[in-house]
Structures are given as C-alpha cells and as structure tokens.
Design a protein around this motif. Structure first.
Motif, PDB file in Angstrom:
ATOM      1  N   THR A  21      31.360  44.100  43.152  1.00  0.00           N
ATOM      2  CA  THR A  21      31.294  45.532  42.863  1.00  0.00           C
ATOM      3  C   THR A  21      31.485  46.347  44.143  1.00  0.00           C
ATOM      4  N   ILE A  22      30.897  45.859  45.229  1.00  0.00           N
ATOM      5  CA  ILE A  22      31.091  46.559  46.514  1.00  0.00           C
ATOM      6  C   ILE A  22      32.559  46.436  46.945  1.00  0.00           C
ATOM      7  N   ALA A  23      33.102  45.233  46.841  1.00  0.00           N
ATOM      8  CA  ALA A  23      34.489  45.005  47.278  1.00  0.00           C
ATOM      9  C   ALA A  23      35.459  45.914  46.522  1.00  0.00           C
ATOM     10  N   GLU A  24      35.187  46.135  45.235  1.00  0.00           N
ATOM     11  CA  GLU A  24      36.084  46.991  44.443  1.00  0.00           C
ATOM     12  C   GLU A  24      36.218  48.381  45.067  1.00  0.00           C
ATOM     13  N   THR A  25      35.123  48.861  45.680  1.00  0.00           N
ATOM     14  CA  THR A  25      35.182  50.202  46.282  1.00  0.00           C
ATOM     15  C   THR A  25      36.028  50.210  47.552  1.00  0.00           C
ATOM     16  N   GLU A  26      36.320  49.020  48.090  1.00  0.00           N
ATOM     17  CA  GLU A  26      37.109  48.915  49.322  1.00  0.00           C
ATOM     18  C   GLU A  26      38.529  48.405  49.038  1.00  0.00           C
ATOM     19  N   MET A  27      38.873  48.251  47.771  1.00  0.00           N
ATOM     20  CA  MET A  27      40.187  47.685  47.445  1.00  0.00           C
ATOM     21  C   MET A  27      40.972  48.655  46.547  1.00  0.00           C
ATOM     22  N   PRO A  28      41.331  49.823  47.109  1.00  0.00           N
ATOM     23  CA  PRO A  28      41.953  50.866  46.284  1.00  0.00           C
ATOM     24  C   PRO A  28      43.293  50.452  45.695  1.00  0.00           C
ATOM     25  N   GLY A  29      44.041  49.596  46.393  1.00  0.00           N
ATOM     26  CA  GLY A  29      45.345  49.177  45.866  1.00  0.00           C
ATOM     27  C   GLY A  29      45.179  48.389  44.575  1.00  0.00           C
ATOM     28  N   LEU A  30      44.233  47.446  44.590  1.00  0.00           N
ATOM     29  CA  LEU A  30      44.020  46.640  43.382  1.00  0.00           C
ATOM     30  C   LEU A  30      43.455  47.497  42.250  1.00  0.00           C
ATOM     31  N   MET A  31      42.510  48.378  42.577  1.00  0.00           N
ATOM     32  CA  MET A  31      41.886  49.166  41.514  1.00  0.00           C
ATOM     33  C   MET A  31      42.898  50.140  40.905  1.00  0.00           C
ATOM     34  N   SER A  32      43.792  50.683  41.726  1.00  0.00           N
ATOM     35  CA  SER A  32      44.775  51.591  41.126  1.00  0.00           C
ATOM     36  C   SER A  32      45.838  50.810  40.349  1.00  0.00           C
ATOM     37  N   SER A  33      46.058  49.535  40.700  1.00  0.00           N
ATOM     38  CA  SER A  33      46.968  48.713  39.872  1.00  0.00           C
ATOM     39  C   SER A  33      46.363  48.541  38.484  1.00  0.00           C
ATOM     40  N   ARG A  34      45.029  48.370  38.439  1.00  0.00           N
ATOM     41  CA  ARG A  34      44.385  48.247  37.116  1.00  0.00           C
ATOM     42  C   ARG A  34      44.601  49.529  36.314  1.00  0.00           C
ATOM     43  N   VAL A  49      48.520  29.967  37.783  1.00  0.00           N
ATOM     44  CA  VAL A  49      47.711  29.057  38.596  1.00  0.00           C
ATOM     45  C   VAL A  49      47.548  29.711  39.957  1.00  0.00           C
ATOM     46  N   GLY A  50      46.319  29.949  40.371  1.00  0.00           N
ATOM     47  CA  GLY A  50      46.086  30.505  41.696  1.00  0.00           C
ATOM     48  C   GLY A  50      45.587  29.428  42.632  1.00  0.00           C
ATOM     49  N   SER A  51      46.219  29.343  43.818  1.00  0.00           N
ATOM     50  CA  SER A  51      45.733  28.430  44.853  1.00  0.00           C
ATOM     51  C   SER A  51      45.579  29.270  46.110  1.00  0.00           C
ATOM     52  N   LEU A  52      44.410  29.864  46.246  1.00  0.00           N
ATOM     53  CA  LEU A  52      44.184  30.813  47.351  1.00  0.00           C
ATOM     54  C   LEU A  52      42.676  30.899  47.575  1.00  0.00           C
ATOM     55  N   HIS A  53      42.266  30.939  48.843  1.00  0.00           N
ATOM     56  CA  HIS A  53      40.850  31.011  49.233  1.00  0.00           C
ATOM     57  C   HIS A  53      39.987  31.745  48.199  1.00  0.00           C
ATOM     58  N   MET A  54      39.002  31.043  47.635  1.00  0.00           N
ATOM     59  CA  MET A  54      38.208  31.644  46.540  1.00  0.00           C
ATOM     60  C   MET A  54      37.068  32.504  47.129  1.00  0.00           C
ATOM     61  N   THR A  55      37.451  33.676  47.588  1.00  0.00           N
ATOM     62  CA  THR A  55      36.495  34.592  48.220  1.00  0.00           C
ATOM     63  C   THR A  55      36.182  35.761  47.281  1.00  0.00           C
ATOM     64  N   ILE A  56      35.299  36.628  47.736  1.00  0.00           N
ATOM     65  CA  ILE A  56      35.003  37.853  46.982  1.00  0.00           C
ATOM     66  C   ILE A  56      36.274  38.682  46.773  1.00  0.00           C
ATOM     67  N   GLN A  57      37.079  38.815  47.840  1.00  0.00           N
ATOM     68  CA  GLN A  57      38.301  39.625  47.742  1.00  0.00           C
ATOM     69  C   GLN A  57      39.251  39.021  46.711  1.00  0.00           C
TER      70      GLN A  57
END
Ligand code: NAI
Length: 462
Positions: A21-34, A49-57
């Motif tokens: 929830t915190i990360a969403e406030t710092e990821m304007p590009g992704l949120m505006s894509s939604r 299939v995603g193969s990419l570091h499974m982090t919060i981001q």
C-alpha cells in the motif's frame, strides 16, 4: 487441493500488504496505468510467466498486470532477492508465486518451471536476466535432440539440465508446445537483453522481444539512480562498516557503475573505477574518479564492487591479494563476475544471511556479500519504489504491445517508441513536484519537433 504457491510464510501477507500500500503511493506510473487501461482490459487472455525479483515493487507490477486483465504466475530471478512478505501478500491475493529468499538453485529452476504451469499453458513471458526465455528455448532444443547451448552461469548448467529432463519426463513435448505458444517476451535487464540479441543473431529467437532495459526511462534511471540508492544500502545492511574515508573500487562505469560510484562517493568513500571502454573510462575520469587497474588497487582498497555484466572480473588471484577484511560484492545480474567457485575450498564462516567471511591462504579474511550475487537485492531490498515504477511502467506497456499487436512484429528485439518513453517520464513528474516548461509553436518549429514531443531524435543519447 494444495495451495498453488510456494512462499516462506503466508502469515507474512499482512505485513506485505501494508508495504504494498505504501509502495503504490510511490509508483505513479503503474497506478496511472491501472486507471488508463483498467476498464479496457488489454491483457485479457494473456497468461504471463514472470521471472523477476519477487519484491514489494514487483508486487505492485503484478497487481497492475492483473488489473489489466492478465493471468499471472511468478518466480524470482535470483535465489536471494525475494522479499518473503511481498511473496506472501501476492500469494494471498490469489496469484501463484513460487519464491523464497535463500531458495536453493534446484528450487530456483523448479519454481521457474512451476510458474509456467497455467492449466491452459503460458503465452507471454516477462523476464529479468532471461532465465524464463532460456528455460523454454533450451528445453525445446533438448526435445528436438539438439545439443543444449552453454548457459552463461555455468555452475548452474547441470541444475538446469536436470530440471529440463524432469519436465521432459513428466510432460513429453511440453517445451516445444510452450515455445510455440509464447507470443512475446519483455526483458528487464542489460544482461538479459544481451542474451536476446545473441539468440536473434544466431537465428534462435522464435518470438518478438521488447528490450525494456534500453528505454531511457529504464536504464538511465533504474540502473543509475536506483543503484545510487541501493548499493550503499546493501553494503551497510550487510556490514555496518564506516564508508567515509574508505577506498572503494568500482569495476565498470556503465549505467550501473555510474550509479554505484555515485552511491559510494555520496557515502564519503574515496572511489576508484576500472573500465575497458575508453569512452566510459573518460567519463569516469571527467566525473572526478581515478581510473586505474584492479591489479594496482587490489592489495590496498577496502571495498570492491563489480558492475560489469561480464565474467571473471575479480579473479582468484585478486582475491588472494586483498587485505584483511576487504569487502567484496557484485551488483551485476549474474554471480560470475567474481570467481566465487574458486573460494569454495577455503574456510567460510557465515556471519548472517548473505554475509560470509572467508579465510584466504595468507590468513587474511574477506567479507563476501550474497555469495557474489547482486548485493543490492541480496543484502538490502533493491531499488526504491519510485524508480522501479518507471522501469515497470515500461514493462506494462511492452506486455500490452506484444499481447495486442504481437503479430505485427517478426521475431527480433525491439525498443518501445520514444513517445512511450517520454510518457513514462511524464507520469513521474507530478509526484516530485516537477514543473515542465511547454514549448511555444515557433520554438518547436525552430528545433524541428512538435509541441507534444518526441523532443529528441532517435540518435540522442541522454
Ligand atoms: P553497461 O553495459 O552499461 O555497463 C557495464 C560496463 O562494464 C561497460 O561500460 C563495460 O565497458 C564495463 N566492463 C566490461 N567488462 C569489464 C571489465 N573486465 N573490467 C572493467 N569494466 C568492464 O551495463 P549496465 O546497464 O551498467 O549493467 C551492468 C550489469 O548490472 C548487468 O548485468 C545488468 O543486468 C545489471 N543490472 C543490475 C541491477 C541491480 O539492481 N543490481 C540494475 C540494472 C542492471
């Protein structure tokens, strides 16, 4: 039925959700894509299939892909980079995730295989470093009775071969069928992109690929400003060493090297750089760094960081010469930049997770971070959300392009158009209070662009 995920502890989901929830406030590009694409569901039918570091981001990326209509299954692309609370939150939300921080190499390839197992089969890949693409293509070669091409991380070769044999025995023809079903791949990083261009050159890339790394809003931001924040973060969390006054050597002065050198300088270290490319060497010198040879620094420097995406950069002969308690780490994609295998027969003392002290024959000890795997994700939590938002917005645009218009592309490696690159940047301005000047019509004509952009020709290098 058993749960369709493998995470360390599903009870971490609540913590993960709070950080998402915190990360969403710092990821304007992704949120505006939604917001922009949520209603039209452009990824409906895509089984990614995603193969990419499974982090919060990455969690915010995954939930954006799902919001756009995709079905998603996920594995991490590195054995140390998973944030277990992020994986738990995403699994609890119903997305099959297979990732645990500290998983073995065998588990790594098994989890990647599991991330392909959609009931109706995968049809898209979102890759970081190329392991998912490699898995399908190597497996298809094996099914065709062809020799498996050597893989860059050679220590893993046997593990990959075993995993391929296991899948071939369980589902004959699976790799060939999957290879034919994949409509496209979007690739996150420099090293993965090298692999794709190489495959294409050899005529072995069967589907179109979008090189996300070389969007300007990816490599000139994530690789540079991301490492500027996350390199020192990793060294500090691992060692708590005083950085100011220490001598640090950064091998490589590409985008990651530039960010890494700036990171160490910002912490007060005296930074030296090694390079093979005269242009990057000159850049480093003119940025105020001493450019020198590793051999000249190896006995006296305190911290060594590889950023080259190349193999065998810090070799056993270098490691042997280092002074007592030198810190050695890599921030490039694969673990072959430092000759860790050559240290295996030395005495290792584990200090804590992803930090080892290794005794050399001279009696000197070195502190090795994340066993030579990328330390900003192994010892810390990778880049901050804001910069990953730019990278991942490019990923989302690449997936939409390949899924909705893939048939317009012949097999090959492509870069997103500059309009989209500029759009990704634009989406990140408001959050940090940037006021953008608007061109006047006469000014636009004078410099040969349109008022709305693109503002630079293709050959401009930023
Ligand atoms: P780049 O190609 O811009 O830079 C690499 C530099 O290393 C080049 O300038 C090259 O001339 C130099 N180099 C190559 N061999 C060398 C040697 N033996 N000694 C000294 N210098 C040498 O690549 P970029 O984008 O900086 O990426 C580097 C690596 O970092 C790649 O593996 C990439 O996938 C990875 N990466 C890691 C990230 C992280 O968060 N840890 C983020 C982004 C990329």
């Amino acid at each position: 039925m058993a749960a369709d995920y493998i995470v360390k502890d599903i009870a971490l989901a609540g913590f993960g959700r709070k950080e998402l929830t915190i990360a969403e406030t710092e990821m304007p590009g992704l949120m505006s894509s939604r917001e922009e694409f949520g209603a039209s569901q452009p990824l409906k039918g895509a089984r990614i299939v995603g193969s990419l570091h499974m982090t919060i981001q990455t969690g915010v990326l995954i939930e954006t892909l799902v919001a756009l209509g995709a079905d998603v299954r996920w594995a991490s692309c590195n054995i140390f980079s998973t944030q277990d609370h992020a994986a738990a939150a995403i699994a609890e939300a119903g997305v099959p995730v297979f990732a645990i921080k500290g998983q073995s190499l065998e588990e790594h390839w098994d989890y990647l295989d599991r991330s392909f197992q959609f009931p109706e089969g995968a049809n898209m890949i979102l890759d970081d470093g190329g392991d998912a693409t490699l898995y399908v293509l190597l497996g298809a070669r094996a099914e065709a009775g062809e020799e498996i091409i050597p893989v860059p991380q050679s220590e893993e070769e046997e593990v990959i071969k075993k995993q391929i044999a296991k899948r071939m025995a369980a589902s004959p023809g699976w790799f060939t069928k999957t290879k034919a079903a994949i409509k496209g791949v979007s690739e996150e990083t420099t090293t993965g992109v090298h692999r794709l261009y190489d495959l294409h050159k050899k005529g072995q890339l069967p589907f179109p690929a979008i090189n996300v790394n070389d969007s300007v809003t990816k490599s000139k931001f994530d690789n540079k400003y991301g490492c500027k924040e996350s390199l020192v973060d990793g060294i500090r969390r691992a060692t708590d060493t005083m950085m100011a006054g220490k001598v640090a050597v950064v091998c490589g002065y590409g985008d990651v090297g530039k960010g890494s050198a700036a990171s160490l300088r910002g912490a007060g270290a005296r930074v030296k750089v090694t390079e093979v490319d005269p242009i990057c060497a000159l850049q480093a010198a003119m940025d105020g760094f001493e450019v020198t040879l590793l051999e000249d620094e190896v006995a006296s420097a305190d911290i060594f960081i590889t950023t080259t995406g190349n193999r065998d950069v810090i070799r056993i002969e270098h490691l042997r010469e280092m002074k007592d308690m030198a810190i050695v780490g890599n921030i490039g994609h694969f673990d072959n930049e430092i000759q860790v295998a050559a240290l295996r027969n030395h005495k290792w003392t584990n200090i804590k997770e992803q930090v080892d002290m290794i005794e050399m024959p001279s009696g000197n000890r070195i502190i090795l971070l994340s066993e030579g795997r990328l330390l900003n994700l192994g010892n810390a939590t990778g880049h901050p959300s804001f910069v990953m938002s730019a990278s991942f917005t490019n990923q989302v645009l690449a997936q939409i392009e390949l899924w909705t218009k893939g048939e317009n592309y012949a097999p090959g490696v492509y870069i997103l158009p500059k309009e989209l690159d500029e759009k990704v940047a634009r989406l990140h301005l408001k959050k940090i209070g940037v006021k953008l000047t608007e061109l006047r019509q006469d000014q636009a004509e004078y410099i040969g662009v349109t008022v709305a952009g693109p503002f630079k020709p293709e050959h401009y290098r930023y």
